[in-house]
Design an enzyme around this catalytic site. Structure first.
Site, PDB file in Angstrom:
ATOM      1  CB  CYS A  71      -0.905   0.035   1.231  1.00 46.39           C
ATOM      2  SG  CYS A  71      -2.021  -1.364   1.386  1.00 46.39           S
ATOM      3  CG  ASP A 112      36.818  22.759  13.922  1.00 46.81           C
ATOM      4  OD1 ASP A 112      37.792  23.299  13.382  1.00 46.81           O
ATOM      5  OD2 ASP A 112      36.089  23.328  14.755  1.00 46.81           O
ATOM      6  CG  ASP A 129      32.385  24.602  16.962  1.00 50.04           C
ATOM      7  OD1 ASP A 129      33.327  24.624  16.140  1.00 50.04           O
ATOM      8  OD2 ASP A 129      32.317  25.367  17.939  1.00 50.04           O
ATOM      9  CG  ASP A 183      34.021  23.627  11.364  1.00 52.94           C
ATOM     10  OD1 ASP A 183      35.170  23.603  10.909  1.00 52.94           O
ATOM     11  OD2 ASP A 183      33.757  23.885  12.549  1.00 52.94           O
TER      12      ASP A 183
END
Length: 737
Positions: free
Chosen positions: A17, A428, A627, A631
């Site tokens: 379905c 990072d 963060d 980045d």
């Protein structure tokens, strides 16, 4: 501009379905993409409103034989609707069970090993059996006929087709025998087969609905975190209002022990706030004027006054709920296998049932119509593909929900699946491995001015910069009570440094390369720079009026858990790389401190994505963890982007996974959740397919009565959902370490 909308769907009975609705919606002009989740009973549609409207989408779903409504903002309404639906299914099951029980009693009485069992004569009467079986078949079982008709009308087949064929064959053949025998007792009637099958299927669907409800437990828990009311100040009066009525700009008062109702900025008071329910971080966070507070967190100590900055659907909690819902409603690539199988499964099963009938009727037991029919019915019933359709989405729902409780937000099922393939983790430095809160540590004047004069001009130049290092320099100057003049002509050169005019003096602050570009001789500072960098500090050169004036050093402390988390990742077989724009010596010092495998330093923001692509081209499956705004390109380029939740909104937008805690252990936790979820999906797919691969031949060989086949089919769906629910008890991360 493309828009997205969610539609709760009713009437789906199996994966076939969902596939049919998905294909139908994708054919609509203006629909960019459609994803129908059978387990969640929702359709998520990406569409162009200039070409297709919401009503067109709903109309298309209705044409296919199902009901759709636009997802309500009032989440309680949907939960209420599902509860009503479960209650209705429960009533149908109870009625069906009551009507089927005498038929089951009569059937059991036929077995030789139950000859001691007393069976009332009435229960053996064909007309009495017909009276009991007819409402089960035609009224309670109407949903299967309706579903089968709609599927066949759209030139496809689903579970309803199999159930309708199987039960109808048993019921109408028994009806024919009853009429032919003119009411005499018959031992070869099959009324109990059709009635018990429908009862067992209804029971399976009821258990399945209840279990599916538990897979979205995480969403309910998150929604339950919301405060119901807020104490706001309006017209200089404190008043209690429902949280929905809080407006941006309102001044909100929160007393000790109360929930913070919405997101905001503290304007008065100090306190410690427990943010563990959103970030997983157990230590309360100190809040002072200027700090942000998040709705649904708990004010532990002092009273706070804050200005509401985000309300309603814009709050952090609302966004988290949205991300989790979208992840639970999305498809993992592994589900394509189940989709392809279920798309052709039902027609194949009908074919196998027909072949089974003729083999028995013409070959094994010639002329035994009833026996051949019974084997064909068993094949039809045991092969319902419900378990196959539930295998992947229930695991995705449970896995992503458990991850959310641990502060890990997967943006989609595909990312939940990809995470277990990661071989290389690129980190990072600033704000990820380190706290991102650097402190001014050294000011060394090498020119004609003293350290105070140097810091005065450098601080003035850095005041216009938003970089964390600039903030550390300015804060350091303020702590030393140095007055900083206003700077002019400020310019930031990403990855190199800044240029400004302060007190009529041209000031440059930045890297060796930056100084070389401006023809500033730096030899006099070489030994001090080397020493500071070996200490793990970020050392910046400062020039005034084109001449070297000194060195400013800043140190960013490493997060307490970074080394532990990196060792954990290496133990899991990952290569861990530190990628930073910082100079090599400082980067190497930090890298050595935390135990990474490799350090790539002095990388400009726009080059970070290139470094990630280089790793990918050498055959690595790469996760990038960052963060900051710089980045974002690397996060987007990586196979999997992970944003630290304490960072910027831009980074979180570009990432595939948001780690709400600042703890790097969340990376390993996310990979662990992925591994266990994918393992769970594979178990579900294996069992779903095994039931059919084993069950169909056993039924075709005549070793499985139709009612037993129905019970096995119902059990297969329930067992798959219960296996997925084990993910909700995952105990990884801090508690396990």
């Amino acid at each position: 501009m493309e828009q997205k909308a969610s539609f709760p769907i009713t009437g789906m009975t199996c994966a076939a379905c969902a596939n049919r609705i998905e294909k139908g919606l994708r054919k609509l002009s203006g629909v960019v993409n459609a994803n129908v989740n059978f387990a969640m009973e929702t359709a998520r549609v990406e569409y162009n409103p200039s070409e297709v409207s919401v009503s067109d989408i709903i109309k298309k779903v209705e044409q296919l034989g199902y009901q759709a409504t636009l997802k309500s903002e009032e989440k309680g309404e949907e939960a209420e609707h599902k509860q009503r639906e479960i209650a209705f299914q429960k009533r149908k099951f109870i009625l069906s069970a009551l009507l089927s029980f005498p038929l089951l009693w009569a059937m059991v009485g036929h077995f030789t090993f139950t000859s001691f069992l007393w069976v009332p004569d009435l229960f053996m009467n064909p007309w009495f059996q017909l009276v009991l079986a007819t409402p089960v078949q035609l009224i309670i079982g109407k949903q299967f006929y309706v579903g089968a008709y709609k599927a066949l009308r759209n030139k496809s087949a689903n579970m309803d087709v199999l159930v309708a064929l199987g039960t109808s064959a048993a019921y109408f053949y028994s009806l024919y025998l009853t009429l032919r025998a003119a009411g005499h007792h018959q031992v070869e009637l099959y009324f109990e087969t059709s009635a018990i099958l429908i009862t067992l299927i209804l029971l399976g669907k009821l258990l399945e609905a209840r279990a599916k409800g538990r897979t979205s437990e995480a969403i309910r828990k998150l929604m339950g975190l919301q405060a119901k009311t807020a104490l706001v100040i309006r017209d200089e009066q404190e008043m209690q209002v429902p949280v929905e009525e809080v407006q941006v700009g309102d001044t909100v008062v929160v007393k000790p022990g109360e929930k913070i109702p919405v997101d905001g900025e503290v304007i008065e008071g100090t306190s410690a706030v427990d943010e563990s329910m959103l970030t997983g971080e157990s230590i309360p966070v100190e809040k002072n004027p200027g700090d942000t507070v998040i709705g649904a967190t708990i004010n532990k100590q002092g009273s706070l006054k804050f200005r509401a900055t985000k309300v309603g659907r814009d709050t952090a909690l609302a966004q988290i709920i949205k991300v989790v819902e979208e992840a639970q409603g999305s498809k993992a690539p592994i589900q394509r296998i189940a989709d392809r199988i279920s798309g052709v499964f039902v027609p194949i099963v009908v074919g196998v049932a027909v072949i089974t009938f003729f083999i028995w009727f013409l070959g094994v037991e010639p002329g035994d119509f009833a026996g051949a029919l019974e084997k064909a019915i068993a094949v039809l019933v045991i092969a319902c593909p419900c378990a196959l359709g539930l295998a992947t989405p229930t695991s995705i729902m449970a896995g992503s929900g458990r991850a959310a409780e641990m502060g890990i937000l997967f943006k989609g099922g595909e990312y939940l699946e990809t995470a277990h393939k990661i071989q290389t983790v690129v980190l990072d430095k600033t704000g990820t491995v380190t706290k991102g809160e650097p402190k001014l540590t050294d000011v060394i004047a090498t020119g004609n001015m003293d350290e105070t004069q140097l810091l005065r001009l450098v601080g003035a130049a850095e005041k216009s910069s938003e970089h964390p290092l600039a903030e550390a320099i300015v804060n350091g100057a303020k702590e030393k009570e140095i007055e900083m003049p206003a700077a002019e002509e400020f310019e930031a050169i990403p990855g190199y440094g800044i240029r400004a005019l302060a007190d009529g003096n041209s000031v440059l602050v930045g890297t060796r390369k930056f100084m070389a570009q401006h023809e500033v001789a730096t030899d006099a500072a070489a030994s001090d720079m080397e020493r500071l960098e070996q200490e793990g500090k970020t050392a910046m050169l400062a020039a005034v009026k084109g001449s070297l004036a000194g060195i400013i050093a800043v140190a960013d402390t490493v997060r307490e858990t970074s080394r532990e988390a990196i060792i954990r990742l290496k133990d899991m077989g990952m290569e861990v790389i530190l990628l930073t724009g910082d100079n090599k010596r400082t980067a190497q010092a930090i890298g050595q401190q935390v135990g990474v495998d490799r350090v790539i330093a002095e990388v400009l923001p726009d080059q970070k994505a290139d470094e990630v692509k280089k790793l990918q081209s050498s055959g690595h499956t790469v996760a990038m963890v960052g963060d900051g705004i710089n980045d974002a390109p690397a996060l987007a380029a990586a196979d999997l982007g992970m944003a630290i939740g304490t960072g910027t909104d831009v980074a979180m937008e570009a990432a595939d996974i948001t780690l709400m805690r600042g703890d790097l252990n969340s990376i390993a936790d996310a990979i662990d959740v992925s591994k266990k979820t994918v393992q769970n999906i594979r178990q579900n797919l294996f069992w779903a397919l095994a039931y059919n691969l084993i069950g169909i031949p056993v039924a075709a060989a005549g070793y499985l009565a139709p009612w037993l086949a129905g019970a096995a089919m119902a059990f297969s769906s329930v067992s798959v959902v219960l296996n997925a629910l084990r993910l909700q008890r995952l105990n990884i991360g801090q508690k396990e370490r």
